[in-house]
Scaffold this active site. Structure first.
Site, PDB file in Angstrom:
ATOM      1  N   SER A  66     -33.818  -6.606  -2.056  1.00 47.41           N
ATOM      2  CA  SER A  66     -32.713  -5.828  -2.624  1.00 47.41           C
ATOM      3  C   SER A  66     -31.705  -6.726  -3.315  1.00 47.41           C
ATOM      4  CB  SER A  66     -32.010  -4.995  -1.550  1.00 47.41           C
ATOM      5  OG  SER A  66     -30.937  -5.699  -0.968  1.00 47.41           O
ATOM      6  N   VAL A  67     -30.877  -6.090  -4.134  1.00 45.99           N
ATOM      7  CA  VAL A  67     -29.811  -6.782  -4.855  1.00 45.99           C
ATOM      8  C   VAL A  67     -28.805  -7.405  -3.896  1.00 45.99           C
ATOM      9  CG1 VAL A  67     -28.351  -4.724  -5.038  1.00 45.99           C
ATOM     10  CG2 VAL A  67     -28.204  -6.492  -6.810  1.00 45.99           C
ATOM     11  N   LYS A  68     -28.721  -6.903  -2.674  1.00 47.23           N
ATOM     12  CA  LYS A  68     -27.723  -7.386  -1.730  1.00 47.23           C
ATOM     13  C   LYS A  68     -28.010  -8.797  -1.204  1.00 47.23           C
ATOM     14  CE  LYS A  68     -25.293  -3.688  -2.119  1.00 47.23           C
ATOM     15  NZ  LYS A  68     -24.989  -2.804  -1.010  1.00 47.23           N
ATOM     16  N   ASP A  69     -29.202  -9.335  -1.494  1.00 44.42           N
ATOM     17  CA  ASP A  69     -29.453 -10.739  -1.167  1.00 44.42           C
ATOM     18  C   ASP A  69     -28.469 -11.636  -1.918  1.00 44.42           C
ATOM     19  OD1 ASP A  69     -31.573  -9.715   0.239  1.00 44.42           O
ATOM     20  OD2 ASP A  69     -33.136 -10.695  -0.941  1.00 44.42           O
ATOM     21  N   ALA A  72     -25.060 -11.456  -0.161  1.00 46.57           N
ATOM     22  CA  ALA A  72     -25.064 -12.187   1.111  1.00 46.57           C
ATOM     23  C   ALA A  72     -24.905 -13.680   0.882  1.00 46.57           C
ATOM     24  CB  ALA A  72     -26.357 -11.885   1.873  1.00 46.57           C
TER      25      ALA A  72
END
Length: 517
Positions: A66-69, A72
């Site tokens: 996901s883009v949320k890597d 993070a």
């Protein structure tokens, strides 16, 4: 532009360079974090209107899907550089799942303990993935929504001295998208047209981080933001209530439960509010939940692209935009994650485990390795799983309880269940809701086993299912119809249930993305 003089601008001035992409590093990497970013942009060939060029940026190619890597990595490394995160300190964050999964990867590689706070109604796959990566997952009641899990994470951080990521307001979230995502998009279309960039919003990091770079370097590119049509936080124009510190003060007045996990929580984040205040958003497109599901499935079946409900929703918004876009327009649409995060959601509700009739017919077209012949053949496909004694007892006790004659078997995230809840609340009908996806029903798949008992009794698999005095009334539309013609009220009176009868059309409580009768 307000907010642009941030960590990103300071890092650029200092000569900071973003980590190289996979393409620059080739096949060898020092650690998994070096594989974040550098995601491909892919042309849509079958689903796009012929007069435009539509591309999707596949954030599922990040290592945790996901883009949320990106978020993070950006938040943790900024905290390390600033000294806000000490070696070995516990990290805590509230998330619908993808940010937590990305943080679990980053914290595992860097050696930080991680505690994730997540509302109980988000998909089970997400919490299992985080725990598999070593994180501890703390669940909060679904009724408290996203703002509830946010408050819990802040409470834990303050009590234990943990580092709170604050993804919804942390400038490092937007900064990493300015350094990486925006630059990748600009590089992909260097010297070419780029007329529209389409995204959803959750934390607002992708939106603010990419949009401010596009507005500075490609001012002709229009930024289009999608949101659920039944939960128009931006489209409503209503302000987000905030406390004295600027944090969200409860839910936004326009929020309603919706299908897009990870999209627009029940509040407008600080980063999204910045993007709106800085006039980075050119257009807001409302998207129906049914269109989100349909587009996710069509991307898989016609383009071979596997994305989740939020990806389907953003793509649905992009298609709506494309229909009226000028000839030759170039549109780039963000697909934020992989479809594997949604196996227990409505996206996969019609996907069978067993062979359907067409598949059985193919199997029977040749004589070998068939299930319908021979002594070792399994039970017929139509056979239902045996209902266990505990689940059957729970089901019977619920529908036969004289003190609670109105019972609804429901799911906490289900909009049709919420339609009935709103009707009962408005008319002050006392009822018991057996929420089969609630924490109390998750151990040993108790919710699934009770649902099997429910299915065995009614022969119906859909949710919700409503009973009065042990009598099965039906699902959402059957109850709304029965209320409209008065038969539901008659049944309540026979059971001695007190209620009110305001002048209201029961179908006004139906999800907006379904045409009311």
């Amino acid at each position: 532009m307000a907010g642009y003089d941030s960590n990103y601008a300071l890092l650029q001035t200092a000569g900071y360079q973003a980590p190289p992409s996979r393409a620059a590093l080739g096949e060898r990497h020092n650690n998994i974090l070096e594989t974040i970013g550098g995601t491909p942009t892919v042309r849509i060939n079958k689903l796009a209107p012929a007069h435009v060029d539509l591309y999707v940026k596949l954030e599922a190619f990040n290592p945790m899907g996901s883009v949320k890597d990106r978020l993070a990595l950006g938040v943790i490394e900024h905290a390390e550089r600033s000294g806000a995160l000490r070696p070995g300190q516990t990290v805590v964050e509230a998330t619908s799942g993808n940010t937590g999964i990305g943080l679990a990867m980053v914290c595992a590689q860097k050696g930080y303990p991680l505690v994730v706070v997540m509302a109980e109604n988000f998909s089970i796959e997400r919490r299992r993935l985080m725990r598999f990566l070593g994180a501890r997952v703390i669940l909060t009641p679904a009724a408290l929504k996203g703002s509830g899990m946010l408050a819990k994470a802040a409470e834990l951080a303050e009590t234990h001295g943990w580092f709170l990521c604050r993804q919804f307001e942390n400038e490092a979230n937007a900064d990493i998208h300015s350094r990486t995502t925006a630059r990748e998009i600009l590089n992909d279309f260097d010297g070419e047209r780029l007329d529209y960039w389409v995204t959803g919003f959750g934390t607002g990091g992708t939106l603010k981080g990419v949009a401010r770079v596009l507005k500075q370097e490609r001012p002709g590119t229009r930024v289009v933001v999608c949101e659920p049509d039944n939960s128009p936080l931006l489209g409503s124009g209503a302000a987000q209530p905030r406390d004295g510190a600027g944090s969200p003060l409860g839910s936004h007045p326009a929020f309603r439960p919706h299908l897009m996990q990870g999209w627009s929580p029940d509040f407008i984040s600080g980063l999204v509010e910045d993007a709106a205040a800085d006039r980075l958003i050119d257009q807001v497109v409302p998207v129906a939940g049914s269109n989100a599901l349909r587009c996710s499935r069509e991307l898989a079946r016609r383009e071979g692209i596997f994305t989740g409900i939020t990806g389907g929703a953003t793509f649905a918004g992009a298609l709506e935009l494309c229909r009226t876009a000028p000839q030759g327009s170039v549109v780039v649409c963000m697909l934020p994650d992989t479809g594997e995060r949604y196996l227990s959601t409505p996206l996969f509700e019609d996907i069978n485990n067993d062979m359907n009739d067409e598949e059985l017919e193919i199997s029977r077209s040749t004589p070998g390795a068939r299930f319908d012949t021979g002594a070792a053949a399994p039970a017929a496909r139509e056979a239902q799983p045996e209902v266990d004694v505990e689940a059957a007892a729970i089901f019977e006790q619920a529908i036969q309880d004289p003190d609670q004659p109105v019972v609804m078997f429901a799911l906490e995230w289900c909009e049709f269940s919420w339609s009935i809840r709103k009707l009962f609340s408005r008319c002050k009908v006392p009822y018991r809701s057996v929420d089969l996806d609630a924490v109390a029903y998750q151990h040993d798949d108790l919710g699934g086993r009770v649902r099997a008992a429910l299915r065995s009794h009614t022969g119906i698999n859909t949710i919700p299912q409503i009973f009065i005095g042990g009598r099965f009334i039906g699902g959402c539309t059957e109850v709304l119809d029965a209320w409209r013609d008065g038969t539901f009220q008659d049944l309540l009176r026979r059971q001695g249930v007190e209620f009110e009868t305001p002048a209201v059309d029961p179908y006004s409580f139906f999800p907006k993305w379904i045409q009311p009768r």
